[in-house]
Motif scaffolding. Structure first.
Motif, PDB file in Angstrom:
ATOM      1  N   ASN A 125      14.159 -20.332 -38.300  1.00  0.00           N
ATOM      2  CA  ASN A 125      14.416 -18.912 -38.039  1.00  0.00           C
ATOM      3  C   ASN A 125      15.105 -18.703 -36.691  1.00  0.00           C
ATOM      4  O   ASN A 125      16.025 -17.894 -36.578  1.00  0.00           O
ATOM      5  N   ILE A 126      14.682 -19.427 -35.697  1.00  0.00           N
ATOM      6  CA  ILE A 126      15.307 -19.296 -34.376  1.00  0.00           C
ATOM      7  C   ILE A 126      16.740 -19.825 -34.418  1.00  0.00           C
ATOM      8  O   ILE A 126      17.651 -19.224 -33.839  1.00  0.00           O
ATOM      9  N   ALA A 127      16.957 -20.928 -35.126  1.00  0.00           N
ATOM     10  CA  ALA A 127      18.321 -21.455 -35.268  1.00  0.00           C
ATOM     11  C   ALA A 127      19.206 -20.444 -35.998  1.00  0.00           C
ATOM     12  O   ALA A 127      20.352 -20.219 -35.603  1.00  0.00           O
ATOM     13  N   ILE A 128      18.680 -19.809 -37.043  1.00  0.00           N
ATOM     14  CA  ILE A 128      19.450 -18.805 -37.784  1.00  0.00           C
ATOM     15  C   ILE A 128      19.791 -17.624 -36.890  1.00  0.00           C
ATOM     16  O   ILE A 128      20.924 -17.134 -36.900  1.00  0.00           O
ATOM     17  N   LEU A 129      18.829 -17.154 -36.104  1.00  0.00           N
ATOM     18  CA  LEU A 129      19.083 -16.049 -35.183  1.00  0.00           C
ATOM     19  C   LEU A 129      20.185 -16.413 -34.194  1.00  0.00           C
ATOM     20  O   LEU A 129      21.106 -15.631 -33.951  1.00  0.00           O
ATOM     21  N   SER A 130      20.115 -17.613 -33.660  1.00  0.00           N
ATOM     22  CA  SER A 130      21.124 -18.067 -32.713  1.00  0.00           C
ATOM     23  C   SER A 130      22.487 -18.200 -33.371  1.00  0.00           C
ATOM     24  O   SER A 130      23.502 -17.757 -32.831  1.00  0.00           O
ATOM     25  N   ILE A 131      22.525 -18.798 -34.551  1.00  0.00           N
ATOM     26  CA  ILE A 131      23.787 -18.974 -35.271  1.00  0.00           C
ATOM     27  C   ILE A 131      24.383 -17.620 -35.643  1.00  0.00           C
ATOM     28  O   ILE A 131      25.595 -17.429 -35.577  1.00  0.00           O
ATOM     29  N   ALA A 132      23.529 -16.667 -36.021  1.00  0.00           N
ATOM     30  CA  ALA A 132      24.000 -15.360 -36.494  1.00  0.00           C
ATOM     31  C   ALA A 132      24.788 -14.603 -35.436  1.00  0.00           C
ATOM     32  O   ALA A 132      25.681 -13.840 -35.776  1.00  0.00           O
ATOM     33  N   HIS A 133      24.478 -14.808 -34.179  1.00  0.00           N
ATOM     34  CA  HIS A 133      25.250 -14.074 -33.183  1.00  0.00           C
ATOM     35  C   HIS A 133      26.478 -14.855 -32.696  1.00  0.00           C
ATOM     36  O   HIS A 133      27.221 -14.389 -31.860  1.00  0.00           O
TER      37      HIS A 133
END
Length: 194
Positions: free
Chosen positions: A21-29
């Protein structure tokens, strides 16, 4: 079977911060929607595979669980620390963020994610198998839980996209916070605090 308890457990584990989830949040921005979606599909596919393997190999895994857990704690902790470093030094410019958001990277992330291993090895054997033995019913539960995980991953991507401007403006602070959360996850997984 207590469906409410089962769903609460699934939602809490899949929606709370963890390495994926943290990787997805980081990738999303940093990445475009298409790249984020590929990453989420990869993570969801691996999640479903891990659930299915858990159902098929539950009895065998139970006998060797302590060995797997120790190995996964060490590998998971090291991988999360590596991921924390990558998030900390991530830059908005350049192609590295786009390259990280692939189906394969999302897929492989799940196999190094001890939170997912622990969840997939416990959710169906604990909640479902005592009440249902049918392969078809077990498959339905695998699909339902995988959909819940996909929704959780999508939610993290959505928030990363919605807050893109804010996250870019405060990139260094954001990267530090996300990296800190990953370090915290690594410490938790390592068992140092126990």
């Amino acid at each position: 079977m207590n469906i409410t308890s089962f769903l609460i457990y699934c939602f809490i584990v899949t929606f709370t911060p963890g390495p994926t989830n943290i990787a997805i949040l980081s990738i999303a921005h940093h990445a475009r929607f298409k790249e984020i979606f590929r990453y989420i599909l990869g993570a969801s596919a691996a999640f479903g595979i891990l659930l299915a393997v858990s159902v098929l190999l539950n009895s065998m895994l139970a006998s060797i669980l302590p060995k797997i857990l120790v190995f996964m704690q060490i590998i998971g902790c090291l991988y999360m620390l590596y991921l924390a470093y990558q998030v900390y030094k991530m830059n908005v410019s350049g192609e590295t963020s786009g390259q990280a958001a692939t189906f394969i990277s999302g897929f492989l992330m799940q196999f190094a994610n001890p939170k997912i291993w622990l969840f997939t090895m416990t959710v169906i054997p604990s909640y479902v198998m005592p009440y249902y033995k049918s392969s078809f019913i077990l498959l339905i539960f695998v699909i339902v839980i995988t959909i819940i995980a996909f929704l959780a991953f999508g939610t993290w991507a959505f928030f990363g996209t919605v807050f893109k401007r804010f996250l870019k403006k405060y990139q260094k602070v954001t990267n530090m916070v996300l990296a800190g959360l990953l370090v915290y996850s690594a410490v938790e997984v390592s068992g140092i605090l126990k």
